[in-house]
Design an enzyme around this catalytic site. Structure first.
Site, PDB file in Angstrom:
ATOM      1  N   GLU A  59      23.202  31.546  34.836  1.00 36.91           N
ATOM      2  CA  GLU A  59      23.543  30.477  33.899  1.00 36.91           C
ATOM      3  C   GLU A  59      23.760  29.136  34.591  1.00 36.91           C
ATOM      4  OE1 GLU A  59      26.597  31.304  31.125  1.00 36.91           O
ATOM      5  OE2 GLU A  59      25.566  32.998  30.233  1.00 36.91           O
ATOM      6  N   GLU A  84      33.521  29.423  32.740  1.00 39.13           N
ATOM      7  CA  GLU A  84      33.015  30.793  32.598  1.00 39.13           C
ATOM      8  C   GLU A  84      31.528  30.654  32.311  1.00 39.13           C
ATOM      9  OE1 GLU A  84      31.248  33.335  31.552  1.00 39.13           O
ATOM     10  OE2 GLU A  84      32.405  34.053  29.825  1.00 39.13           O
TER      11      GLU A  84
END
Length: 723
Positions: free
Chosen positions: A196, A187
């Protein structure tokens, strides 16, 4: 061994990072240096004094053994999205169902960016307590590694989970892990999806860490976008059009110098549901990119599509979101779509949460005008970390590359909107004019990072000389202000950017400054608590020796204000954790800054948020004053204030919104508020331990106390008592 630099969330330092808004989890605020040594590790976290801007390294050691001294981590991760994410029950349930569906037999599972270990524990539980099952969890941030160990121990899940304090691209098969993994769970998604490091992480995993034809959770992510008209969004980037309608005589973006000032060409995350009534939809949703987790993704991609307008208007922005397919069969989904999309979707609407918002891409200038039925050309591209858009009318199509905006100065959209707000500009103009009243040939010092005040001062007082410090923007501000001052018709001998710093300034201008002014605004503190701009008071104190006998200080004072609030969505997203999908997470609450059932003596921190974007909200009291800060005098020592809040409406109180009002003059005639009704500023939110019923037969009042000790760490300490 070489130290590794990573971004950690404590207090935002503009010299080290400037990307708005802060990315989820660990990317938001400061730098840390991690040093490896055997047998333990330590992390040096940079903590900033909000009053002075100075920093110090705080050492966090890896001391997990019983009885070993442990560095306090209370509130260490309060400004990250970990707590909000773990309170997202829809997300947690989707991952659990997908993991249980995907992992049906013992195997080797790799968890990238393990956090508190929730996905690792789900995977281990799905395989059962079998000897051949194994989970490798990698987490690069040492404080989170320590926290995960405690969570695993608490839940009896240490046997089959191998936790490694490294980034996934540092893992080596045969050294860190015995073999390639059969399943990847991860995740590592932000609001934009890619920010990210999703693509590089997947590339390395498929190249070096996973078997061929490996399984993944999630399975796929798809991005969507929609063309919209919104004056509110337009105001957040189109300063030039707004300035053209102003009469103050100052231009921050003159017609020939547009490239000197603006926002970065990148996605901006925000809760667009909060402005749903101010948005006009100009197109149907458009599918943009599809990213398959189960195979190696490409670093770059492009897409061209013609979009037909469903009504006439001006495209001010492109709103985007993503849909996550967690299982290979396509039965488990999670969406970050705005409410108007989710309400018509089979996926359904999710609860309010802050860790994943929608994203906004601003179209240049005043937007692209379109008629109903007209087609416009959208060129979308993605890099390893960003998704970019270029929108043109069909007859304007060119094959020019994306402009990433090599601007002299880049600001957050809210700061651009503030400088384009006619009410704010008029207040600054009148306050500056009043400050100069009765002065001729004055020496004016602008001590913050305002780019508006130096030009206002030059415009209002023809004979004055203006000096700017601009401590955050530094040389960028110097080049910008010198160019803009010239384009506004101000002679160069009247403006000086002082490059030598405060110490040299005191030598160069002893008792010679007639006006010391600020908005106040410090570049890089936009994501912090509103009272961090009290740095103006500290700077004014340090520069007291440069002030003439009757020098004017503007603002004259700062006022800490507040209001009791109904904040059910926000409170739910920040409340203390208990069981998360069957795993006890209660011990993480203090570190993650939870509110609610905290240990005795612990209190939830104040958090910086746009209150108007916090889901459902309602004021339950009149606005009140907690304490005042007199800028006409230097800081003399600790100060404090307290107030008893009387509720004016019955309801449930979840917390207190706190902000700063800046009183610009001695007569209190001009006040600039940064409260919840002013949507371009963040407020501080102090959540109560538990929601309380107020008014009628409920609680009648709450006591609020604030204290500031400039000689300590410069933090404003805020406490509350229920009465």
């Amino acid at each position: 061994m070489s130290p590794q630099l990573s971004l950690l969330p404590k207090t935002f330092i503009p010299f080290l990072s400037f990307r708005y808004p802060p990315l989820t989890r660990l990317r938001s605020v400061v730098a840390a240096r991690t040093m490896s040594s055997q047998p333990s590790q330590r992390v040096f976290q940079l903590r900033q004094d909000p009053l002075t801007g100075t920093s110090e390294w705080i050492i966090i050691d890896e001391n997990d053994e019983a009885g070993a001294p442990v560095t306090s981590t209370d509130g260490l991760l309060a400004t990250t999205s970990y707590l909000d994410m773990l309170n997202d029950t829809r997300r947690n349930r989707a991952y659990r169902l997908a993991i249980e569906k995907t992992i049906t037999e013992p195997c080797h599972v790799l968890d990238i960016g393990a956090g508190t270990g929730l996905l690792s524990m789900m995977a281990a539980r799905a395989m059962g307590d079998k000897e051949e099952s194994c989970v490798t969890a990698c987490e690069s941030y040492l404080p989170m590694v320590k926290l995960m160990r405690k969570v695993m121990h608490k839940n009896g899940m240490t046997k089959n989970i191998n936790l490694i304090n490294k980034r996934s691209d540092e893992l080596e098969v045969g050294s860190d892990i015995a073999s390639r993994a059969d399943v990847l769970v991860s995740e590592i998604l932000d609001s934009e999806l890619l920010g990210e490091g999703l693509i590089p992480s997947l590339q390395h995993a498929h190249d070096m860490l996973l078997v061929d034809n490996s399984k993944t959770v999630p399975y796929r992510a798809t991005t969507y976008c929609q063309l919209v008209e919104s004056t509110f969004l337009c105001n957040m980037h189109d300063l030039q059009s707004n300035e053209a309608r102003m009469s103050d005589g100052v231009r921050l973006v003159p017609p020939v110098l547009e490239s000197l000032f603006g926002i970065k060409s990148q996605q901006y995350s925000m809760h667009v549901d909060a402005i749903e009534k101010e948005i006009k939809l100009l197109s149907e949703p458009i599918k943009v990119f599809e990213f398959d987790f189960w195979k190696r993704p490409e670093s770059n991609g492009e897409l061209d599509v013609h979009i037909e307008a469903i009504t006439e208007g001006s495209v001010h922005a492109i709103i985007s979101w993503w849909v996550l397919q967690l299982d290979s069969e396509g039965t488990i989904f999670y969406s970050t779509a705005p409410r108007w999309i989710e309400s018509n979707s089979e996926i359904g609407a999710r609860d309010w949460c802050d860790h994943w918002k929608q994203c906004v891409w601003f179209t240049p200038g005043a937007g692209v005008s379109i008629s109903k039925g007209e087609k416009v050309h959208l060129h979308a591209a993605h890099t390893c970390t960003n998704i970019l858009y270029n929108l043109k009318k069909a007859h304007e199509i060119t094959h020019s590359s994306f402009s990433t905006g090599e601007l002299q100065l880049t600001f957050p959209p809210e700061r651009v909107a503030i400088y384009g707000d006619s009410v704010y500009r008029q207040s600054i103009f009148e306050a500056t004019r009043n400050a100069f009243q009765g002065l001729s040939d004055a020496q004016c010092l602008v001590i913050d990072d305002s780019i508006l005040l130096p030009l206002m001062a030059l415009h209002i007082s023809n004979g004055s000389r203006v000096i700017s410090l601009s401590p955050g923007l530094q040389e960028n501000a110097a080049r910008y202000l010198e160019a803009i001052a010239d384009s506004n018709g101000f002679s160069k001998d009247r403006f000086k950017y002082f490059r030598e710093g405060k110490a040299k300034l005191m030598e160069a201008y002893p008792s010679k400054i007639d006006l010391l002014i600020g908005e106040p605004y410090y570049y890089g503190l936009e994501s912090g608590l509103p009272w961090q701009n009290l740095r103006f008071w500290k700077d004014r104190t340090l520069l007291d020796s440069v002030l003439s006998k009757d020098a004017v200080v503007m603002p004259y004072k700062g006022v800490l204000r507040g209001c009791a609030m109904y904040l059910p969505d926000f409170w739910k997203s920040r409340c203390c954790l208990g069981s998360v999908e069957g795993f006890d997470h209660a011990l993480v609450n203090t570190t993650l800054g939870g509110c609610g059932d905290l240990p005795s003596g612990k209190d939830s921190p104040c958090l910086p948020f746009f209150v108007w974007q916090c889901g459902e909200t309602k004021k339950l009291s009149k606005e009140f004053t907690v304490m005042e800060f007199d800028f006409s005098k230097p800081i003399a020592g600790p100060c404090s204030g307290e107030v008893q809040i009387e509720f004016t409406k019955p309801g449930v109180c979840h917390g207190i919104a706190l902000w700063m009002d800046w009183v610009m003059d001695k007569e209190n005639s001009i006040v600039i508020s940064t409260g919840p009704d002013e949507r371009y500023w963040k407020q501080g939110v102090k959540l109560l331990g538990k929601p309380v019923t107020v008014g009628v037969e409920g609680l009648s009042s709450i006591g609020i106390k604030a204290s500031l000790d400039p000689s300590s760490n410069g933090e404003l300490i805020i406490t509350h008592t229920l009465c």
